[in-house]
Design an enzyme around this catalytic site. Sequence first.
Site, PDB file in Angstrom:
ATOM      1  NE  ARG A  46      -2.587  -1.066   3.638  1.00 30.07           N
ATOM      2  CZ  ARG A  46      -2.529  -2.203   4.324  1.00 30.07           C
ATOM      3  NH1 ARG A  46      -2.897  -3.341   3.748  1.00 30.07           N
ATOM      4  NH2 ARG A  46      -2.115  -2.225   5.579  1.00 30.07           N
ATOM      5  CE  LYS A 136     -13.926  10.445   0.832  1.00 31.01           C
ATOM      6  NZ  LYS A 136     -13.596   9.449  -0.187  1.00 31.01           N
ATOM      7  CD  GLU A 177     -17.314  11.469  -1.748  1.00 32.64           C
ATOM      8  OE1 GLU A 177     -16.351  11.564  -0.981  1.00 32.64           O
ATOM      9  OE2 GLU A 177     -17.376  10.619  -2.648  1.00 32.64           O
ATOM     10  CE  LYS A 219     -14.878  12.805  -4.042  1.00 26.08           C
ATOM     11  NZ  LYS A 219     -13.511  12.373  -3.717  1.00 26.08           N
TER      12      LYS A 219
END
Length: 344
Positions: A46, A136, A177, A219
């Site tokens: 990752r 976010k 979002e 978003k």
Amino acid sequence: MPAHDLASIAKAMVAPGKGILAADESTGTIEKRFNDISVENVEENRRAYRDMLFTAKGLGDYISGVILYDETIRQKSADGTSFVELLGRNGILPGIKVDTGAKPLPFCPGETITEGLDGLPKRCAEYFKLGARFAKWRAVITIGKDIPSATCVEENAHALARYAAICQEAGIVPIVEPEVLMDGDHTIERCEQVTEWTLNALYDALYVNRVVLEHSILKPSMVISGKGCKQQAGVDEVAERTVKILKRTVPGAVAGVVFLSGGQSDEVATAHLHAMNHKFKGNLPWPLSFSYGRALQAPALKAWKGSTSNVAAGQAAIIHRSRMNSLASLARYSAEEEKQAKAA
Ligand code: 13P
């Protein structure tokens, strides 16, 4: 890093020709992406994957900010530089996903509520110290028979607003979002209706929670036909319906709008963004740009395949998609240029 206050950070996130790279896949989600290229989902892979993306030369020409995951914001590049510092050096703002995922919503079969409010002020303070300047939170709205319910729409709007207020108090710009999923066989008209409802509920909740719109970024998903719908709307229709609904529901004070890609193919997501900016040039109250995950990363992931010998190919792919979307945000993308770049 030039930007410090919330207004300048929000403005920098949607600076002309720039968009956001969503690289905040949770450990579970990145596993799905790695499975497609037969790469084992371990921390070093990752890290190496994100290192490949973040060290791509010139990324900062097109990307204003990168959304990181809790593990990633603490990781380092191969030379020992922290990712946060590395991004900062390239003029890219580090951001952080702070929700803890969409969980089943009680009494609402097939629907979810996004969690993560408990302890959020403390986590935001830590992320700010680690260098995050924006955050976010993704809410998920599913279209289906008899859904979304008002419960799902209202409760997710409420959670988004609580999150946004907490972020702003911590000196972090919130990206809100609300994703209306494209899964299902619903028509574009149905998507339009649900998106309008969702955004109206969201801006009501943000108002009630005293969120400063000038210090926030939206978003949204685009207004698009359900994946399984027989009648698929074309690029122009998606652009027109999306902008129509945004204009009806999103106050002009909002600093910027950056779309998610939500399962659209990379080139289609770029074409939609370009069409909106092209058709409505000079007639939009906010910058319209991108915050794609899959639509930016898919070709890079495929080129990289987990091998150090493919780092250059992966980086060329992420730079290419970032540049194409940068052009789309400026209404300067052309399919011809896309073809030429591919041939080169
Ligand atoms: P996609 O562009 O792949 O939808 O991802 C964007 C994102 O950040 C989802 O939360």
